[in-house]
Design an enzyme around this catalytic site. Structure first.
Site, PDB file in Angstrom:
ATOM      1  N   HIS A  44      -8.302  -2.378   8.054  1.00 39.55           N
ATOM      2  CA  HIS A  44      -9.457  -3.109   7.539  1.00 39.55           C
ATOM      3  C   HIS A  44     -10.391  -3.414   8.706  1.00 39.55           C
ATOM      4  O   HIS A  44     -10.852  -4.543   8.867  1.00 39.55           O
ATOM      5  CB  HIS A  44      -9.020  -4.430   6.894  1.00 39.55           C
ATOM      6  CG  HIS A  44      -7.927  -4.298   5.888  1.00 39.55           C
ATOM      7  ND1 HIS A  44      -7.080  -5.335   5.582  1.00 39.55           N
ATOM      8  CD2 HIS A  44      -7.547  -3.252   5.102  1.00 39.55           C
ATOM      9  CE1 HIS A  44      -6.209  -4.951   4.661  1.00 39.55           C
ATOM     10  NE2 HIS A  44      -6.475  -3.686   4.353  1.00 39.55           N
ATOM     11  N   GLU A  87       0.804  -1.221   0.000  1.00 36.06           N
ATOM     12  CA  GLU A  87       0.000   0.000   0.000  1.00 36.06           C
ATOM     13  C   GLU A  87       0.839   1.274   0.000  1.00 36.06           C
ATOM     14  O   GLU A  87       0.347   2.347   0.375  1.00 36.06           O
ATOM     15  CB  GLU A  87      -0.939   0.001   1.215  1.00 36.06           C
ATOM     16  CG  GLU A  87      -1.910  -1.164   1.274  1.00 36.06           C
ATOM     17  CD  GLU A  87      -2.988  -1.118   0.195  1.00 36.06           C
ATOM     18  OE1 GLU A  87      -2.912  -0.250  -0.698  1.00 36.06           O
ATOM     19  OE2 GLU A  87      -3.899  -1.956   0.247  1.00 36.06           O
ATOM     20  N   HIS A 141      -3.714   2.866   7.787  1.00 37.77           N
ATOM     21  CA  HIS A 141      -4.656   2.161   6.910  1.00 37.77           C
ATOM     22  C   HIS A 141      -5.083   0.882   7.613  1.00 37.77           C
ATOM     23  O   HIS A 141      -4.230   0.077   8.017  1.00 37.77           O
ATOM     24  CB  HIS A 141      -4.015   1.833   5.573  1.00 37.77           C
ATOM     25  CG  HIS A 141      -4.797   0.866   4.742  1.00 37.77           C
ATOM     26  ND1 HIS A 141      -6.147   1.043   4.470  1.00 37.77           N
ATOM     27  CD2 HIS A 141      -4.452  -0.297   4.131  1.00 37.77           C
ATOM     28  CE1 HIS A 141      -6.582   0.030   3.722  1.00 37.77           C
ATOM     29  NE2 HIS A 141      -5.571  -0.797   3.512  1.00 37.77           N
ATOM     30  N   HIS A 152     -13.075  -2.134   1.090  1.00 37.44           N
ATOM     31  CA  HIS A 152     -11.683  -2.359   1.485  1.00 37.44           C
ATOM     32  C   HIS A 152     -11.399  -1.949   2.927  1.00 37.44           C
ATOM     33  O   HIS A 152     -10.907  -2.745   3.717  1.00 37.44           O
ATOM     34  CB  HIS A 152     -10.774  -1.599   0.508  1.00 37.44           C
ATOM     35  CG  HIS A 152      -9.315  -1.802   0.698  1.00 37.44           C
ATOM     36  ND1 HIS A 152      -8.389  -1.436  -0.253  1.00 37.44           N
ATOM     37  CD2 HIS A 152      -8.592  -2.317   1.724  1.00 37.44           C
ATOM     38  CE1 HIS A 152      -7.173  -1.727   0.171  1.00 37.44           C
ATOM     39  NE2 HIS A 152      -7.270  -2.255   1.370  1.00 37.44           N
ATOM     40  N   TYR A 182     -18.278  13.975  17.882  1.00 38.55           N
ATOM     41  CA  TYR A 182     -16.897  13.521  18.049  1.00 38.55           C
ATOM     42  C   TYR A 182     -16.244  13.174  16.719  1.00 38.55           C
ATOM     43  O   TYR A 182     -15.073  13.485  16.493  1.00 38.55           O
ATOM     44  CB  TYR A 182     -16.864  12.340  19.023  1.00 38.55           C
ATOM     45  CG  TYR A 182     -17.607  12.672  20.284  1.00 38.55           C
ATOM     46  CD1 TYR A 182     -17.080  13.591  21.186  1.00 38.55           C
ATOM     47  CD2 TYR A 182     -18.859  12.119  20.540  1.00 38.55           C
ATOM     48  CE1 TYR A 182     -17.784  13.946  22.327  1.00 38.55           C
ATOM     49  CE2 TYR A 182     -19.563  12.465  21.672  1.00 38.55           C
ATOM     50  CZ  TYR A 182     -19.031  13.377  22.570  1.00 38.55           C
ATOM     51  OH  TYR A 182     -19.735  13.729  23.685  1.00 38.55           O
TER      52      TYR A 182
END
Length: 216
Positions: free
Chosen positions: A91, A70, A89, A156, A116
């Site tokens: 998942h 990535e 990043h 994703h 928030y």
């Protein structure tokens, strides 16, 4: 702490929060004119200095472990938000689930349900699907027409950037919670925060939000 220590601590915090199961997800920090990034196949909760890749700001490998696929995603986030020094990043379950739904609005997949998420994250656009690691992800990040510091990647997960690693982790946790609330209220008559209040909150906290007509 050093940039390396910040990265290792961020990985551990993401796992402790339940946002990075197994070897999923990746983290990077900007250290001057280079990037430090978790290596491919590493467990974020158990990173060591030997697990870290060293790259240029353009994503070229200069040392350390083999980086995550990535890299284009991270490089594009730094290019988009050059004042930021960390990218996460993940998942995580709720962000992935919301990334599989049609977005709430063109500028944000996540509706303004709590103050928030507005304070820590702001709007969260949904970016089109490309396979993980595809260099086209970089263009999706840099070409997105609305400002953002967090986005959902279709089918994703999520990507978040912030001024420093701990803040990126906190924003990722807040985004996961916002997505969980989005899922819990999906299909019901929601009570959203009024547009004028959204504008006040995001202006006060300096988070991005594109003014639009009210969306239910």
């Amino acid at each position: 702490m050093s940039a390396l220590e910040d990265l290792i601590a961020a990985g551990r915090a993401l796992v402790d929060a339940g946002l990075s199961p197994g070897t999923s997800g990746n983290v990077s920090v900007r250290d001057g004119d280079r990037l430090l990034m978790s290596g491919t196949g590493t467990r974020l909760g158990a990173l060591t200095p030997e697990d870290i890749a060293v790259l240029t700001l353009a994503g070229e490998i200069v040392g350390g472990a083999r980086p995550s696929k990535e890299v284009p995603l991270h490089v594009a986030m730094y290019a988009r938000n050059p004042e930021h020094r960390a990218v996460v990043h993940v998942h995580s379950p709720s962000t992935v689930a919301v990334s599989c739904l049609e977005p709430w609005a063109p500028h944000s997949a996540v509706p303004p349900l709590t103050p928030y998420s507005l304070m820590r994250v702001g709007q969260v656009p949904l970016l089109d699907f490309v396979p993980p690691g595809d260099p086209a992800m970089g263009a999706l990040i840099t070409d997105c027409p609305v400002p953002f510091r967090a986005a959902l990647l279709a089918n994703h997960g999520a990507v978040v950037s912030a001024a420093e690693a701990a803040a990126a982790v906190d924003s990722t946790i807040e985004l996961e919670e916002a997505c969980r609330i989005t899922l819990l209220t999906d299909g019901r008559q929601r009570r959203l925060i009024a547009p004028e209040r959204v504008a006040e909150i995001t202006a006060r906290w300096g988070t991005p939000w594109t003014a639009t007509a009210s969306v239910s």
